[in-house]
Design a protein around this motif. Structure first.
Motif, PDB file in Angstrom:
ATOM      1  N   ASN A  55       3.411  -3.134   6.001  1.00 53.88           N
ATOM      2  CA  ASN A  55       2.727  -4.188   6.737  1.00 53.88           C
ATOM      3  C   ASN A  55       1.935  -5.136   5.845  1.00 53.88           C
ATOM      4  OD1 ASN A  55       0.739  -2.358   6.094  1.00 53.88           O
ATOM      5  ND2 ASN A  55      -0.315  -2.544   8.048  1.00 53.88           N
ATOM      6  N   HIS A  56       2.031  -4.990   4.534  1.00 56.17           N
ATOM      7  CA  HIS A  56       1.367  -5.895   3.605  1.00 56.17           C
ATOM      8  C   HIS A  56       2.361  -6.806   2.878  1.00 56.17           C
ATOM      9  CE1 HIS A  56      -2.525  -4.140   4.302  1.00 56.17           C
ATOM     10  NE2 HIS A  56      -2.020  -2.953   4.102  1.00 56.17           N
ATOM     11  N   GLU A 154       2.276  -6.792  14.705  1.00 58.56           N
ATOM     12  CA  GLU A 154       1.397  -6.462  13.578  1.00 58.56           C
ATOM     13  C   GLU A 154       0.343  -7.541  13.337  1.00 58.56           C
ATOM     14  OE1 GLU A 154       1.579  -3.612  11.955  1.00 58.56           O
ATOM     15  OE2 GLU A 154       3.493  -2.897  12.758  1.00 58.56           O
ATOM     16  N   LYS A 155      -0.785  -7.122  12.827  1.00 60.95           N
ATOM     17  CA  LYS A 155      -1.813  -8.054  12.382  1.00 60.95           C
ATOM     18  C   LYS A 155      -1.316  -8.679  11.075  1.00 60.95           C
ATOM     19  CE  LYS A 155      -6.559  -8.421  10.885  1.00 60.95           C
ATOM     20  NZ  LYS A 155      -7.799  -7.742  10.554  1.00 60.95           N
ATOM     21  N   THR A 157      -1.810  -9.860   7.567  1.00 58.95           N
ATOM     22  CA  THR A 157      -2.777  -9.586   6.492  1.00 58.95           C
ATOM     23  C   THR A 157      -2.760 -10.709   5.465  1.00 58.95           C
ATOM     24  OG1 THR A 157      -1.162  -8.370   5.175  1.00 58.95           O
ATOM     25  CG2 THR A 157      -2.457  -7.082   6.778  1.00 58.95           C
ATOM     26  N   LYS A 158      -3.767 -10.706   4.632  1.00 58.85           N
ATOM     27  CA  LYS A 158      -3.895 -11.705   3.567  1.00 58.85           C
ATOM     28  C   LYS A 158      -2.656 -11.705   2.672  1.00 58.85           C
ATOM     29  CE  LYS A 158      -7.019 -13.053  -0.143  1.00 58.85           C
ATOM     30  NZ  LYS A 158      -8.258 -12.717  -0.840  1.00 58.85           N
ATOM     31  N   GLU A 159      -2.115 -10.536   2.385  1.00 64.01           N
ATOM     32  CA  GLU A 159      -0.932 -10.427   1.518  1.00 64.01           C
ATOM     33  C   GLU A 159       0.298 -11.090   2.129  1.00 64.01           C
ATOM     34  OE1 GLU A 159      -3.501  -6.742   0.943  1.00 64.01           O
ATOM     35  OE2 GLU A 159      -2.668  -7.788   2.654  1.00 64.01           O
ATOM     36  N   CYS A 160       0.302 -11.211   3.442  1.00 61.96           N
ATOM     37  CA  CYS A 160       1.440 -11.808   4.132  1.00 61.96           C
ATOM     38  C   CYS A 160       1.267 -13.296   4.390  1.00 61.96           C
ATOM     39  CB  CYS A 160       1.680 -11.088   5.458  1.00 61.96           C
ATOM     40  SG  CYS A 160       2.219  -9.386   5.276  1.00 61.96           S
ATOM     41  N   GLY A 163      -4.962 -14.274   7.182  1.00 58.88           N
ATOM     42  CA  GLY A 163      -5.834 -13.159   7.507  1.00 58.88           C
ATOM     43  C   GLY A 163      -7.089 -13.151   6.687  1.00 58.88           C
TER      44      GLY A 163
END
Length: 164
Positions: A55-56, A154-155, A157-160, A163
């Motif tokens: 999820n990242h 999914e939330k 994230t910053k990596e994606c 976020g």
């Protein structure tokens, strides 16, 4: 923030990030049929799909860009994915919108991530929509006409790309 997403998406398409390693047609697989979702926020533009195993959005030798949707070549809108392993499907839409019919253009981007465990031999329809506000990624199991039981929104994230 939208410039960061655009740069991320362009980098992914130009090879700075790997490509999802689709299984051979004769190997066990599930099929994703990507379709344009309803799009009120953007005129034209691009829709791109990515596949990751976490999820990242960690890029590995097996994961990355699945492909962009082609309006003129719908056969390019079909992607093979590995079954029986949770895939984090990221959808990004980018485009422009005129304000009140004026010549002023506004750049719009939209990003979503959903995950599910595809079943061997199954076909899923995916579409990324941008209605009047927000955006959404829909995944439908074509056999049942419903979302897969394992589907999780999914939330991001910053990596994606977004976020906290």
């Amino acid at each position: 923030m939208s410039k960061a997403i655009l740069i991320l998406c362009l980098a992914l398409l130009t090879g700075c990030v790997g490509h999802y390693q689709q299984p051979a047609p004769e190997a066990p697989h599930a099929t994703l049929n990507a379709q344009w979702g309803s799009n009120i926020l953007m005129s034209g533009g691009t829709q791109v799909y990515y596949g990751f195993y976490d999820n990242h959005c960690h890029d590995t030798q097996e994961t990355g860009v699945l492909g962009a949707i082609s309006a003129s070549q719908p056969e390019k809108n079909q992607f093979l994915i590995k079954p029986d392993r949770r895939i984090y499907l990221q959808a990004a839409s980018m485009g422009i919108k005129t304000r009140n019919g004026d010549e002023i253009l506004t750049h719009r981007t939209c990003l979503n991530i959903s995950s599910f465990i595809p079943k061997n031999g199954a076909t899923y329809q995916v579409s990324h929509s941008a209605p009047k506000s927000g955006c959404s990624l829909e995944v439908i199991d074509m056999q049942t006409g419903k979302a897969p039981d394992s589907l999780v929104v999914e939330k991001i994230t910053k990596e994606c790309g977004l976020g906290d």
